[in-house]
Design an enzyme around this catalytic site. Structure first.
Site, mmCIF file in Angstrom:
data_model
loop_
_atom_site.group_PDB
_atom_site.id
_atom_site.type_symbol
_atom_site.label_atom_id
_atom_site.label_comp_id
_atom_site.label_asym_id
_atom_site.label_seq_id
_atom_site.Cartn_x
_atom_site.Cartn_y
_atom_site.Cartn_z
ATOM 1 N N PRO A 116 0.812 -1.223 0.000
ATOM 2 C CA PRO A 116 0.000 0.000 0.000
ATOM 3 C C PRO A 116 0.842 1.268 0.000
ATOM 4 C CG PRO A 116 0.221 -0.777 2.235
ATOM 5 C CD PRO A 116 1.009 -1.744 1.377
ATOM 6 N N GLY A 199 -6.395 -1.641 -0.588
ATOM 7 C CA GLY A 199 -7.829 -1.404 -0.724
ATOM 8 C C GLY A 199 -8.623 -2.657 -1.038
ATOM 9 N N GLY A 217 -8.356 -6.588 4.680
ATOM 10 C CA GLY A 217 -9.325 -5.540 4.381
ATOM 11 C C GLY A 217 -9.157 -4.309 5.249
ATOM 12 N N CYS A 250 -4.204 0.735 9.748
ATOM 13 C CA CYS A 250 -5.620 0.369 9.622
ATOM 14 C C CYS A 250 -6.246 -0.070 10.940
ATOM 15 C CB CYS A 250 -5.803 -0.712 8.564
ATOM 16 S SG CYS A 250 -4.777 -2.173 8.831
#
Length: 483
Positions: A116, A199, A217, A250
């Site tokens: 990412p 994503g 996720g 996240c």
């Protein structure tokens, strides 16, 4: 010209995968001691370049905080290594002398790491260490906005590994980034398994590639401050977590759920520690710039400071405001700030008790963080245990959620890749480690004899002679001919 670039990017992907396959066939014969030497060299190289890589990441992506990216790089090297160094991954990894089963670890092959833009260097470091520990090679498809820092990380790791005895091509990456190149890698026959961090669309594509995959996720972490909590410490933990790299991990908190009896104390402590509460008009303005009309994150504001976000929203905030708090009375389409924000912006709800906190947390998780992480601050262990029934696989208690979720401040497996289980569309429900990147053979000895039971039916003996059988056949044939 576009066609030429796509073709050259596809060819590069094929070349990188082929070299990694050749390297892995050599690495597969390495002993645990040889792999250990390579890992130590990789860790040392990261330690020497952690600051440079962090600066590259900030300069290229424009996301996050330099000092915190240094911490993440060192965590992804030192902490990961300390955790995985004693894990058996090659040769005999376990033996049950009672059941007489011997387990042998063998590499999966070539790993594809899709990384990412939020944690480009640290994720690359983590995935590389886990791959090499299992005797695998690894190639990367970096995020388009983090190509330079990702490839610099790959180069540093590869050079260190080769100097320590690893074969050329054992860690690779594509430099010509395109959807076609990434797609080529996902479907390339030399790739054995995919580790996708990013994503939802990309993770779904990885799982649709027709080969084993580990995808993670999004998170939308509710943080419940229960009435028995140490309020000062709870607020300190949440702010530390939410400001760490400007909230881009996240597992960071996305909304505070304040227990009503201590709501005022929580608000007072938040303000005392540098939180700025938005009024209704400001909540609307921040929501419009932070989230897209379709409900997604505005990538231009991910990992930005409160001041940057406030300026874009056209609102005034006090000098030194550390996080922005958005009081909310609902969730869903009409409340964009109820979703994952990956920035120092927090939703704020008041709940009557822990039961209402349960209900609200489930609905917030369903917005996009199902299976990921839940945070609770409480001294009441009975209430804490009630939350084990919630649809998440990480419940972090009395700790900064971002740092607890990745295993920095908790006993969880240190990792930059956090599985969300089947609820979140992941194949694992824990933090990814090298144990997930090996196949296991099992050598099983017989431990009990098989004897035919007396009650089992036996084939009846034939008491007819061959002449008698021939006669019976002739009789049957005559009957058939006679109709």
């Amino acid at each position: 010209m576009i066609l030429d670039y796509d073709l050259s990017s596809i060819q590069e992907a094929r070349d990188v995968a082929r070299k990694a396959k050749q390297a892995q066939e050599i690495l597969a014969e390495f002993t645990e001691e040889q792999l250990e030497k390579i890992l130590l060299a990789m860790v040392k190289a990261v330690e020497e370049n952690a600051e440079w890589l962090a600066k590259m990441a900030v300069d290229e992506t424009k996301y996050g905080v330099f000092e915190h990216k240094v911490v993440k790089n060192l965590f992804a090297a030192r902490d990961i290594y300390e955790h995985i160094k004693d894990i058996k991954t090659v040769g005999v990894i376990r033996e049950d002398k009672v059941k007489r089963v011997v387990e042998i670890g063998v590499p999966m092959g070539v790993i594809l790491g899709i990384t990412p833009t939020t944690n480009p260097t640290s994720t690359t470091i983590h995935n590389s260490l886990c791959a090499i520990k299992g005797g695998n090679s690894i190639v990367f498809a970096p995020h388009p906005n983090a190509v330079k820092c990702s490839n610099a990380t790959v180069q540093i790791l590869h050079e260190a590994a080769v100097k320590a005895g690893a074969p050329q091509g054992v860690i690779g990456s594509i430099s010509k980034i395109s959807m076609k190149a990434t797609d080529e890698l996902m479907h390339n026959e030399d790739i054995s398994v995919i580790v996708a961090t990013g994503g939802s669309a990309m993770v779904k594509a990885a799982y649709s590639a027709g080969k084993p995959a580990f995808g993670v996720g999004p998170g939308n972490v509710p943080a419940f401050i229960e009435r028995s909590a140490n309020i000062k410490q709870a607020v300190q933990d949440i702010i530390a977590s939410k400001t760490f790299d400007n909230g881009m991990i996240c597992a960071s908190e996305q909304a505070i759920l304040a227990d009503e009896p201590v709501k005022d104390e929580i608000i007072q402590e938040l303000k005392k520690q540098g939180a700025h509460f938005l009024n209704k008009e400001e909540v609307d303005k921040v929501g419009k710039v932070l989230m897209t009309p379709k409900g997604g994150l505005n990538p231009a504001l991910v990992g930005k400071s409160p001041r940057f976000i406030a300026d874009k929203a056209g609102i005034a905030i006090p000098e030194g405001a550390r996080i922005l708090i958005a009081p909310l009375d609902g969730y869903g389409v009409d409340h964009p700030l109820a979703h994952e924000k990956l920035s120092p912006v927090l939703g704020f709800y008041t709940v009557k008790d822990w039961l209402e906190a349960c209900y609200l947390s489930i609905n917030l998780l369903k917005l996009g963080g199902i299976g990921h992480t839940f945070s609770i601050h409480s001294q009441n262990d009975e209430i804490i245990r009630e939350f084990v029934h919630k649809p998440v696989f990480r419940i972090v208690v009395n700790t900064p959620s971002a740092l607890g979720g990745i295993g920095y401040t908790t006993g969880l497996t240190p990792s930059m890749t956090l599985g969300c289980g089947t609820w979140g569309g992941s194949s694992i429900s824990e933090n990814l480690g090298p144990q997930h990147l090996i196949n296991v053979k099992r050598l099983a000895y017989g431990i009990k004899a098989y004897e035919a039971k007396a009650s089992e039916p036996k084939t009846p003996a034939c008491n007819f002679s061959s002449d008698e059988i021939a006669g019976l056949v002739r009789q049957v044939l005559k009957q058939l001919q006679a109709g």
